[in-house]
Design an enzyme around this catalytic site. Structure first.
Site, short mmCIF file in Angstrom:
data_model
loop_
_atom_site.label_atom_id
_atom_site.label_comp_id
_atom_site.label_asym_id
_atom_site.label_seq_id
_atom_site.Cartn_x
_atom_site.Cartn_y
_atom_site.Cartn_z
N GLY A 1 -50.36 32.85 -30.04
CA GLY A 1 -50.03 32.57 -28.63
C GLY A 1 -50.93 31.58 -27.93
O GLY A 1 -50.82 31.40 -26.72
N GLU B 1 -51.05 28.41 -27.57
CA GLU B 1 -50.55 27.19 -26.91
C GLU B 1 -49.67 27.49 -25.70
O GLU B 1 -49.15 26.60 -25.08
CB GLU B 1 -49.73 26.35 -27.90
CG GLU B 1 -50.58 25.53 -28.84
CD GLU B 1 -51.15 26.34 -29.99
OE1 GLU B 1 -50.52 27.32 -30.39
OE2 GLU B 1 -52.24 26.00 -30.47
N ASN C 1 -57.42 28.32 -33.05
CA ASN C 1 -57.98 27.22 -32.28
C ASN C 1 -58.26 27.67 -30.85
O ASN C 1 -57.98 28.80 -30.46
CB ASN C 1 -56.99 26.05 -32.29
CG ASN C 1 -55.60 26.50 -31.90
OD1 ASN C 1 -54.86 27.01 -32.72
ND2 ASN C 1 -55.26 26.35 -30.63
N ASP D 1 -56.55 21.61 -32.29
CA ASP D 1 -55.70 22.66 -32.87
C ASP D 1 -55.98 22.84 -34.37
O ASP D 1 -55.12 23.29 -35.12
CB ASP D 1 -54.20 22.35 -32.64
CG ASP D 1 -53.29 23.53 -32.95
OD1 ASP D 1 -53.77 24.67 -32.98
OD2 ASP D 1 -52.09 23.29 -33.18
N CYS E 1 -38.27 25.23 -29.93
CA CYS E 1 -37.09 25.56 -30.72
C CYS E 1 -36.18 24.34 -30.92
O CYS E 1 -35.67 24.13 -32.02
CB CYS E 1 -36.29 26.67 -30.06
SG CYS E 1 -37.27 28.17 -29.82
CA CA Z 1 -52.51 26.53 -32.68
#
Ligand code: CA
Length: 699
Positions: A192, A194, A271, A316, A622
């Site tokens: 979660g 981002e 990250n 990231d 998506c």
């Molecule tokens: Ca990530």
């Protein structure tokens, strides 16, 4: 009863055959020698994905053929690794639905549906349908859901035994990873980073009751509230500013390895939240325990050691990739090693008894660091890579050189088989104010821009299957693969490496040389790693076929090139054996979505730009980067719904298709929809002008 009577009674009840029952406990999952069962995500605790079975070999594999297959009509993404216990297979599909398949009868015995879309509601927008697998312990299966539940299911009946909510449903956290089981406990993390202010942790639960045993936080919380343990106090010294307001990050969505020899867990950590350290920790700092391997005592969850792969991460470059345990001989000495290929592009060999780095080398194109200094254990960064001046293009991209598709290790060849990628990453915080920036929960915003307008600045994308010698830290062979998003590998004592591909082909290679020995057209992009096992002494190979995972969502045209338009090809479980010659019904051919061009629609550039911002935050996950669908969800450029505001309103704001997987966005306004309309029409016109993308047929 006399012994003879006992025998005759046994004869009377001899049908159906009673097969040996394996007690699936720690000893069984640690057993590298038995090959009939596949008891854990990475087969055994070592996560090597190495099978000792050797009926199918580099000699015999030419006789491999499709034995049987199962249609899975309600499925979309299939990325999981199945388990096999005594002739029964268990696997997870879309939205964590659990399937139990009798491998002798070749049919589904039961399914368990945790009703994720019903329970998650509009929270489903932050996770895709993907689920990487289940765990098995003493007659129970454990599956974790996108909405954050960990559920125990009876393996005989498919009935739920207990369910534990592992996340605060108000927070933008989700689970798509496989739990791990050990000493009557089950461990799970979450994802979660981002999509809001997130703080990573792992939690162990009692397998019998679902009661929480321990929890370890990856990053420190607000010091004013007191730290959970000494590790948090130690970690807090490497942070600056008010990081806790941003969550800090470090999500544990994959890369959990139990080590029975040391009774420890190695946790691959995520990250930063956000990616941009200028926001997260403005005075700099390593930001422990982001992008690291943290060793924890498995009984208490207490910190033992850590090794950080990317100090002060800003790209990231998480360390959530698989952690593989092996006994290696390095410079003539036996080493209890762990091997890890995180996103940042280096391959690490670490002495897992101490956490000391032994070696680290690049396995792909890496421009953020020149090398890892073995004295300090730290990467030597290349100036500019950290977008110090506002922007930078670096390798790898946020997809990494290696992502979660698991590598495998073959003790006979001494090689690791890794799916790798080469993509440029672009990072820009020009014009952003690091002081006033804050995350919006349930929206995609990592505190730095990662697309330039609609596209990546240069189109460099390639991928390989890499055979890597972990002792010499050297490439031995590689095979070029189609696209970028290729799945995990399996290796066997038959001198084989098996891997599906993005173009729908399933290949078997000679593990020593990389020579292609056999292939099969599965008719749809493959995103799962194959497994092998035996039933009644016969070796089989099984593979789930169902295009899925984050790579296809974000990468837009890179993944769209394969032509796996949303749900057009059937989802299946395929099983192969020697001398089998079953035929797979043909799938609809690959098709590239054809954007609808409305000549009478006049695109307003300003509205289209506003629409682009809304799209990146809400739709990319998506529907794909730049409004190009990689196949996970409909391509909006060819979809009818966005053409008509009323229909668009019904779907997006009213949530009329929520139970089909399209979450409700009730906070969006009709003005937002108009902006999205202009953006989508702009993208459609652009594609039409450039000429339709052709299907890459591969080799
Ligand atoms: Ca990530």
């Amino acid at each position: 009863m006399n012994p003879l009577a006992k025998i005759s009674a046994a004869i009377l009840i001899a049908v159906p055959t009673v097969h040996a029952q394996t007690t699936v406990d720690g000893a069984a999952i640690a057993d590298e020698v038995q090959g009939a069962n596949w008891l854990s995500y990475g087969r055994t605790y070592s996560e090597q994905r190495y099978s000792p079975l050797k009926t199918i070999t580099d000699e015999t594999v030419k006789g491999l053929g499709l034995d049987w297959f199962l249609e899975l009509p309600d499925q979309r993404s299939l990325i999981s690794t199945p388990l096999v216990v005594d002739g029964m297979m268990y696997f997870t599909g879309s939205w964590a639905k659990l399937f139990a398949v009798d491998l002798r009868a070749r049919k589904v015995v039961w399914t368990y549906d945790p009703k994720v879309l019903e329970i998650a509601g509009d929270r489903a927008r932050i996770f895709w349908d993907s689920n990487r697998g289940a765990a098995y312990w003493k007659g129970r299966l454990f599956v974790a859901t996108g909405d954050g539940r960990l559920i125990a299911v009876d393996a005989q009946t498919g009935q739920e035994v207990w369910s534990a909510q592992t996340t605060d449903p108000k927070l933008p956290l989700y689970i798509n990873g496989a739990p791990r089981v050990f000493r009557d406990k089950v461990l799970i993390g979450n994802g979660g980073t981002e999509v809001g202010s997130a703080r990573g942790y792992v939690t162990a639960y009692d397998t019998a009751t679902g009661k929480q045993a321990w929890r370890f936080y990856v990053v420190p919380g607000d010091p004013a509230k007191g730290f959970e343990d000494e590790a948090q106090a130690m970690a807090a010294k490497t942070w600056t500013g008010e990081w806790w307001k941003h969550g800090g990050g470090g999500q544990t969505w994959n890369g959990l390895t139990y080590d029975p020899e040391f009774n420890r867990f190695y946790i691959g950590t995520g990250n930063g939240s956000p990616w941009n350290r200028k926001i997260r920790s403005p005075g700099g700092g390593d930001n422990l325990f982001l992008c690291a391997i943290v060793a924890l005592d498995a009984d208490t969850g207490k910190y033992v050691w850590h090794y950080q792969t990317t100090p002060g991460e800003s790209w990231d470059y998480n360390s959530n990739m698989d952690i593989v345990l092996a006994d290696l001989t390095i410079a003539g000495k036996p080493v209890k090693a762990l091997m890890h290929a995180p996103k940042n592009g280096f391959f690490y060999v670490i002495d897992r008894s101490t956490g000391k780095l032994i070696s680290a080398e690049k396995i792909g194109k890496v421009t953020w660091a020149s090398h890892v200094d073995l004295k300090t254990g730290r990467p030597v960064e290349i100036p500019g890579a950290r977008y110090e001046d506002g922007e930078a293009m670096v390798f790898p991209s946020a997809f990494g050189v290696h992502n979660w598709p698991p590598m495998s290790y073959n003790k006979d060849t001494g090689l690791v088989y890794i799916p790798t990628m080469e993509m440029a990453g672009w990072f820009s915080d020009k014009g952003m104010n690091p002081v006033t920036w804050h995350a919006t929960n349930f929206q995609m915003d990592p505190g730095v821009r990662f697309t330039k307008g609609d596209e990546l600045p240069i189109k460099i994308d390639a991928s390989w299957l890499l055979a890597w010698d972990p002792v010499k830290q050297k490439k031995v062979w590689e095979v070029k693969l189609p696209g970028v998003w290729n799945p995990g590998t399996l290796t066997t004592a038959g001198n084989l490496v098996l891997q599906g591909r993005a173009d729908g082909k399933f290949f078997v290679y000679n593990a020593k040389t990389g020579a292609a020995l056999w292939s099969f057209n599965a008719g749809l992009g493959i995103s799962s790693a194959p497994i092998t096992y035996a039933v009644d002494g016969k070796q089989y190979v099984s593979l789930l076929v169902g295009w899925g995972g984050a790579g296809m969502s974000f990468a837009g045209t890179v993944t769209a090139q394969h032509g796996w338009a949303y749900r057009e090809q059937p989802r299946r479980l395929l099983t192969f054996a020697l001398e089998s010659k079953s035929v797979l019904p043909a799938s609809p051919p690959p098709r590239i979505p054809q954007p609808v061009v409305k000549e009478d629609f006049k695109v307003d550039p300003l509205l289209a730009q506003q629409g682009s911002d809304i799209y990146v935050r809400n739709c990319t996950l998506c529907h794909g980067g730049s409004a190009v669908s990689g196949g996970y969800a409909p391509d909006l450029r060819e979809s009818q719904a966005p053409l008509f505001l009323e229909a668009f309103h019904e779907v997006v704001i009213k949530g009329s298709r929520q139970l089909q997987g399209m979450p409700q966005f009730k906070e969006l306004t009709d003005k937002d929809l108009v902006a999205l309309q202009h953006y989508i029409r702009r993208q459609a016109a652009k594609a039409a002008k450039a000429g339709a993308l052709k299907v890459d047929a591969g080799k």
